[in-house]
Design a protein around this motif. Sequence first.
Motif, short mmCIF file in Angstrom:
data_model
loop_
_atom_site.label_atom_id
_atom_site.label_comp_id
_atom_site.label_asym_id
_atom_site.label_seq_id
_atom_site.Cartn_x
_atom_site.Cartn_y
_atom_site.Cartn_z
N GLY A 126 0.82 -1.05 0.40
CA GLY A 126 0.16 0.19 0.06
C GLY A 126 0.83 1.38 -0.20
N ARG A 127 2.11 1.15 0.46
CA ARG A 127 2.53 2.64 0.69
C ARG A 127 3.48 2.63 0.03
NH1 ARG A 127 5.53 -0.65 4.58
NH2 ARG A 127 7.71 -2.11 2.78
N ALA A 128 3.63 1.94 -1.68
CA ALA A 128 4.46 1.78 -2.49
C ALA A 128 3.47 2.52 -3.51
CB ALA A 128 5.38 1.14 -3.33
N LEU A 129 2.05 2.71 -3.81
CA LEU A 129 1.08 2.88 -5.12
C LEU A 129 1.03 4.39 -4.63
CD1 LEU A 129 -2.15 0.05 -4.31
CD2 LEU A 129 0.05 -0.08 -5.40
N SER A 130 0.76 4.81 -6.41
CA SER A 130 0.36 5.90 -6.10
C SER A 130 -0.43 6.50 -6.21
CB SER A 130 0.89 6.48 -8.01
OG SER A 130 0.30 5.99 -8.54
N GLN A 135 -6.37 4.65 -6.31
CA GLN A 135 -7.85 5.24 -6.78
C GLN A 135 -8.61 4.56 -7.33
OE1 GLN A 135 -9.21 7.62 -4.95
NE2 GLN A 135 -9.39 9.33 -6.38
N ARG A 136 -8.12 3.26 -8.58
CA ARG A 136 -8.29 2.25 -9.46
C ARG A 136 -8.11 1.12 -8.14
NH1 ARG A 136 -6.90 2.54 -15.65
NH2 ARG A 136 -6.25 4.51 -15.32
N LEU A 137 -7.31 1.24 -7.17
CA LEU A 137 -7.58 0.00 -6.62
C LEU A 137 -8.76 0.05 -5.48
CD1 LEU A 137 -6.50 -2.34 -4.71
CD2 LEU A 137 -5.55 -1.15 -3.23
N GLY A 138 -9.15 1.59 -4.78
CA GLY A 138 -10.78 1.81 -4.18
C GLY A 138 -11.66 1.77 -5.43
N ILE A 139 -11.48 1.73 -6.43
CA ILE A 139 -12.82 1.16 -7.83
C ILE A 139 -12.57 -0.61 -7.75
CG2 ILE A 139 -13.36 2.01 -9.60
CD1 ILE A 139 -11.70 4.22 -9.42
N ALA A 140 -11.80 -1.17 -7.55
CA ALA A 140 -11.44 -2.70 -7.78
C ALA A 140 -12.81 -3.02 -6.50
CB ALA A 140 -10.29 -3.21 -8.15
N GLY A 141 -12.25 -2.61 -4.85
CA GLY A 141 -12.82 -2.98 -4.19
C GLY A 141 -14.12 -3.16 -4.04
N LEU A 151 -20.89 4.10 -4.87
CA LEU A 151 -20.71 5.39 -4.42
C LEU A 151 -19.25 5.58 -4.35
CD1 LEU A 151 -23.21 4.34 -1.93
CD2 LEU A 151 -22.65 6.23 -0.84
N LEU A 152 -18.81 6.75 -5.36
CA LEU A 152 -17.62 7.47 -5.57
C LEU A 152 -17.72 8.38 -5.02
CD1 LEU A 152 -17.68 5.64 -9.22
CD2 LEU A 152 -16.95 4.66 -6.60
N ASP A 153 -16.26 8.52 -4.11
CA ASP A 153 -15.88 10.37 -3.37
C ASP A 153 -14.71 10.34 -4.20
OD1 ASP A 153 -16.20 12.05 -2.28
OD2 ASP A 153 -15.62 12.11 -0.15
N GLU A 154 -14.78 11.35 -4.84
CA GLU A 154 -13.76 12.56 -6.22
C GLU A 154 -12.86 11.52 -6.17
OE1 GLU A 154 -13.73 14.91 -7.01
OE2 GLU A 154 -14.26 16.54 -4.37
N PRO A 155 -13.70 10.05 -7.10
CA PRO A 155 -12.89 9.36 -7.96
C PRO A 155 -11.61 9.80 -8.98
CG PRO A 155 -15.27 9.49 -9.34
CD PRO A 155 -14.91 10.39 -7.46
N VAL A 156 -11.70 10.57 -9.34
CA VAL A 156 -10.33 11.37 -10.44
C VAL A 156 -9.52 11.80 -9.65
CG1 VAL A 156 -12.53 11.54 -12.77
CG2 VAL A 156 -11.65 13.30 -10.82
N ASN A 157 -8.94 11.71 -8.39
CA ASN A 157 -8.37 12.46 -8.04
C ASN A 157 -6.88 11.38 -8.10
OD1 ASN A 157 -9.80 14.52 -6.56
ND2 ASN A 157 -9.64 13.93 -4.23
N GLY A 158 -5.77 12.71 -8.81
CA GLY A 158 -4.59 11.60 -8.73
C GLY A 158 -3.98 10.43 -10.05
N LEU A 159 -5.47 10.85 -10.67
CA LEU A 159 -5.34 9.89 -12.06
C LEU A 159 -5.30 11.49 -13.12
CD1 LEU A 159 -9.03 8.39 -12.70
CD2 LEU A 159 -6.86 7.42 -11.63
#
Length: 310
Positions: A126-130, A135-141, A151-159
Amino acid sequence: MITLRGLTKRFGTATAVDGLTLDIRPGQVTGFLGPNGAGKSTTMRMVLGLDRPTAGQALVNGRSYRQLRHPLYEVGALLDATGIHPTRSARAHLVAMARSNGIPARRVDEVLDLVGLDGRAAGKPGRALSLGMGQRLGIAGALLGDPPVLLLDEPVNGLDPDGVRWIRRFTRDLADEGRTVLVSSHLMSEMEQTADRVVVLGRGRLIADAPLAELLAGRPSGTVRVRGPEPAGLTALRDRLTAEGATVDLDGTGLSVAGATAARVGDLVYELGVRVHELTPVAASLEEAFLELTADSVEYAAGPTGGEPR
């Protein structure tokens, strides 16, 4: 479907959400908008059972989150892309989530592929993920249980731009499949390209709940931008438009005209013999509508630029 009825949340003397009643329906992307502190995240947390309402109800397909036996099959959520143990790999994180809800392990690889995380990225702790990978991992979950509600809260942050475009298409595809998709964002331009319906909160209260097209149709028709090399001509054009009831801002190199059509501005340019390099109609935008709707609901506002500090 997400159903909110009189939903209220108070923290001490502060009211974060105030009597919110609305339906988030399937088959469309609903943009969830509001200034900082408007109550969007608190509302999402109550839907997901993370905060208990002071009053009212938040239901997913007719039941509260606490009543869902296997919640990941019913509703998926991305609230915090950093919510992963720093030493646990992305794949292990999803495997643990899947086991907690009786989801087959093969689904982990399916969602990793869906969100574009290859084997190398999935093996990172987790600490090595950009932020974008997170964000992509959170969407996968959120997709693990193939839920009908998201429900997606600010899904494009960091993309990066490609990731933003992917999110836009992906949420659209999910809605087209008949799912309920609620997306919170501060990026008005992105919501304007993505949302079918817009819900706007201000100070915890519902300000607007309407199809995007209807919300924009209810705004002024937009402005006309005029740019030219002759200040005297632009001044004459401004004076004529103002006399006809238009609102005109003159910045030295151009005009911004509200309350007159591009055709009328063009006629006056010809009539007055003003040389112009640009005459462009600018359609009403979601950003303009949002700022107008929430003008009295912001917690703070920046002062005018320039001048002496106060």
